[in-house]
Design a protein around this motif. Sequence first.
Motif, PDB file in Angstrom:
ATOM      1  N   LEU A 110       0.821  -1.201   0.000  1.00  0.00           N
ATOM      2  CA  LEU A 110       0.000   0.000   0.000  1.00  0.00           C
ATOM      3  C   LEU A 110       0.858   1.255   0.000  1.00  0.00           C
ATOM      4  O   LEU A 110       0.555   2.230  -0.700  1.00  0.00           O
ATOM      5  N   ALA A 111       1.952   1.244   0.745  1.00  0.00           N
ATOM      6  CA  ALA A 111       2.849   2.410   0.782  1.00  0.00           C
ATOM      7  C   ALA A 111       3.417   2.689  -0.598  1.00  0.00           C
ATOM      8  O   ALA A 111       3.512   3.855  -1.021  1.00  0.00           O
ATOM      9  N   ALA A 112       3.786   1.631  -1.328  1.00  0.00           N
ATOM     10  CA  ALA A 112       4.336   1.810  -2.668  1.00  0.00           C
ATOM     11  C   ALA A 112       3.280   2.346  -3.634  1.00  0.00           C
ATOM     12  O   ALA A 112       3.561   3.225  -4.466  1.00  0.00           O
ATOM     13  N   ILE A 113       2.067   1.833  -3.520  1.00  0.00           N
ATOM     14  CA  ILE A 113       0.976   2.288  -4.392  1.00  0.00           C
ATOM     15  C   ILE A 113       0.642   3.757  -4.101  1.00  0.00           C
ATOM     16  O   ILE A 113       0.465   4.566  -5.023  1.00  0.00           O
ATOM     17  N   GLN A 114       0.565   4.108  -2.840  1.00  0.00           N
ATOM     18  CA  GLN A 114       0.274   5.493  -2.472  1.00  0.00           C
ATOM     19  C   GLN A 114       1.383   6.441  -2.926  1.00  0.00           C
ATOM     20  O   GLN A 114       1.104   7.565  -3.363  1.00  0.00           O
ATOM     21  N   ASP A 115       2.611   5.994  -2.822  1.00  0.00           N
ATOM     22  CA  ASP A 115       3.732   6.820  -3.273  1.00  0.00           C
ATOM     23  C   ASP A 115       3.583   7.142  -4.755  1.00  0.00           C
ATOM     24  O   ASP A 115       3.763   8.296  -5.180  1.00  0.00           O
ATOM     25  N   ALA A 116       3.244   6.140  -5.538  1.00  0.00           N
ATOM     26  CA  ALA A 116       3.046   6.359  -6.970  1.00  0.00           C
ATOM     27  C   ALA A 116       1.840   7.259  -7.221  1.00  0.00           C
ATOM     28  O   ALA A 116       1.870   8.123  -8.116  1.00  0.00           O
ATOM     29  N   ALA A 117       0.771   7.065  -6.451  1.00  0.00           N
ATOM     30  CA  ALA A 117      -0.423   7.892  -6.627  1.00  0.00           C
ATOM     31  C   ALA A 117      -0.120   9.357  -6.321  1.00  0.00           C
ATOM     32  O   ALA A 117      -0.588  10.262  -7.028  1.00  0.00           O
ATOM     33  N   ASN A 118       0.658   9.608  -5.285  1.00  0.00           N
ATOM     34  CA  ASN A 118       1.031  10.986  -4.952  1.00  0.00           C
ATOM     35  C   ASN A 118       1.870  11.609  -6.065  1.00  0.00           C
ATOM     36  O   ASN A 118       1.696  12.790  -6.410  1.00  0.00           O
ATOM     37  N   GLU A 119       2.793  10.825  -6.611  1.00  0.00           N
ATOM     38  CA  GLU A 119       3.614  11.319  -7.717  1.00  0.00           C
ATOM     39  C   GLU A 119       2.755  11.655  -8.931  1.00  0.00           C
ATOM     40  O   GLU A 119       2.931  12.708  -9.568  1.00  0.00           O
TER      41      GLU A 119
END
Length: 328
Positions: A110-119
Amino acid sequence: MTVADLPKIELHLHHEGAAPPAFIRQLAHEKKMDLSGIFKPDGSYDFRDFAHFLSVYEAASEVLTGPEEFRRLTLAILEESAANGVVYSETFLSPDFCGGGDVAAWRDYLAAIQDAANEAEAKLGITLRGVVTCVRHFGSEKAKASAICAAETAGDWIVGFGMGGNEGVGRQGDFAWSFDCAREAGLRLTTHAGEFGGPESVRDAVRDLQVERVGHGVRAIESADLVHELQDRGTVLEVCPGSNVVLGLYPNFAAHPIARLRDAGVKVTVSTDDPPFFHTTMRREYEMLAQAFDWSEQDFADLNATALEAAFCDEDTRARVKKRLEMT
């Protein structure tokens, strides 16, 4: 501006099912995995029917074995969505594919997915939120692990809980514990019904699981009483016309019941489901609906207003997305 150029909201998108086939082939090449059997000669996904589609979907997902792959996948999905005018999307994420239902592993994915979503939001102006889904044909016990993952990470980004998978396995009520768990954690609820299951599956969804949205739900048109019930409840249908046509529910867009449901006062929205599998985009969905039903820019604005109201996000996000919809 054509209707296809309008900013759009999408509420029904499967994360793994939105993976471009070229992306999956590249990952398979990097990992020396042979997935050639799931592709046609032209490189697109190859499946015969709904059951085979689920098998191909799961085979393609096997290449996604860690958080970094999901970070890359999320960027690829959001680039494609933004290119098609989507300004807000809710994606279905299954802990079964992201750590096997283990909460600690799920947090890493989830942290990786959210990081990409923020980018992607910073670069492309598209907002993503997550709806955790259990997989119906994996059974009600595995669904409990997904619900616990959802409850443990509920908040501003994980905003909902739902269920996908084969509607022919079990009944909606079999998953009541998982939906109660998610509800108690403050998550909003949706579930797939009324796609390959008949109108009774939609009735079970809204009565047994008390969901406020139904994924697909189009078979409700076969029961006048159910149509009235959905109208009275204010239930929102996450309709995916292109998916329904490709999988053989209806022969073409003109025969699709979305317009009849809308005319009957049922709240409907438009999404792509698993876009590369069904050779569609949000632009194409809008184009085909405009052609089939002579819908105008105002009709699509109304659909987006319904979707915005039905989105599971917080009010600050809703206000921000509303401004994007108005920038036309």
